[in-house]
Scaffold this motif. Structure first.
Motif, mmCIF file in Angstrom:
data_model
loop_
_atom_site.group_PDB
_atom_site.id
_atom_site.type_symbol
_atom_site.label_atom_id
_atom_site.label_comp_id
_atom_site.label_asym_id
_atom_site.label_seq_id
_atom_site.Cartn_x
_atom_site.Cartn_y
_atom_site.Cartn_z
ATOM 1 N N HIS A 35 0.887 -1.223 0.010
ATOM 2 C CA HIS A 35 -0.068 0.115 -0.072
ATOM 3 C C HIS A 35 0.920 1.092 0.033
ATOM 4 O O HIS A 35 1.999 1.286 0.420
ATOM 5 C CB HIS A 35 -0.993 0.004 1.067
ATOM 6 C CG HIS A 35 -1.845 0.973 1.209
ATOM 7 N ND1 HIS A 35 -1.470 2.384 1.789
ATOM 8 C CD2 HIS A 35 -3.100 1.019 0.670
ATOM 9 C CE1 HIS A 35 -2.763 3.044 1.565
ATOM 10 N NE2 HIS A 35 -3.466 2.223 1.047
ATOM 11 N N THR A 36 0.383 2.360 -0.694
ATOM 12 C CA THR A 36 1.107 3.492 -0.728
ATOM 13 C C THR A 36 1.778 3.852 0.687
ATOM 14 O O THR A 36 2.779 4.764 0.875
ATOM 15 C CB THR A 36 0.712 4.654 -1.452
ATOM 16 O OG1 THR A 36 -0.774 4.935 -0.823
ATOM 17 C CG2 THR A 36 0.278 4.145 -3.037
ATOM 18 N N ILE A 42 8.725 3.066 4.011
ATOM 19 C CA ILE A 42 10.123 2.481 3.633
ATOM 20 C C ILE A 42 10.829 3.630 3.142
ATOM 21 O O ILE A 42 11.859 3.619 3.607
ATOM 22 C CB ILE A 42 9.799 1.272 2.725
ATOM 23 C CG1 ILE A 42 9.264 0.168 3.618
ATOM 24 C CG2 ILE A 42 11.183 0.855 2.243
ATOM 25 C CD1 ILE A 42 9.052 -1.021 2.899
ATOM 26 N N LEU A 43 10.319 4.663 2.245
ATOM 27 C CA LEU A 43 11.110 5.610 1.663
ATOM 28 C C LEU A 43 11.659 6.298 2.839
ATOM 29 O O LEU A 43 12.727 6.830 2.582
ATOM 30 C CB LEU A 43 10.381 6.066 0.472
ATOM 31 C CG LEU A 43 10.164 5.410 -0.828
ATOM 32 C CD1 LEU A 43 9.332 6.064 -1.707
ATOM 33 C CD2 LEU A 43 11.497 4.614 -1.348
#
Length: 74
Positions: A35-36, A42-43
């Protein structure tokens, strides 16, 4: 001043591979399957160097990719 030089293709591919490896090892899923909200998390962890790779400075790779993408969009 011109657009910054793009990351070389080896670093670009290596960065994507490392992003995928980190994501799969932590979640069991591909980065693109997440999911975004999880992708953003994570980014963010990469940007703050809380997730890293031995093969590449992922935080720098991500910053360079962001800078280059913005320069291309301008």
């Amino acid at each position: 001043m011109g657009a910054p030089a793009p990351p070389n293709s080896f670093d670009y591919r290596l960065g994507l591979d490392e992003l995928e490896n980190i994501t799969r090892s932590r979640t069991g899923y591909s980065f693109t399957e997440l999911h975004t909200d999880l992708q953003d998390a994570i980014l963010s962890l990469i940007a703050t160097r809380d997730l890293s790779s031995r093969k590449l400075d992922l935080a720098r790779w991500l910053a360079d990719l962001h800078t280059h993408t913005l320069a291309l969009a301008a």
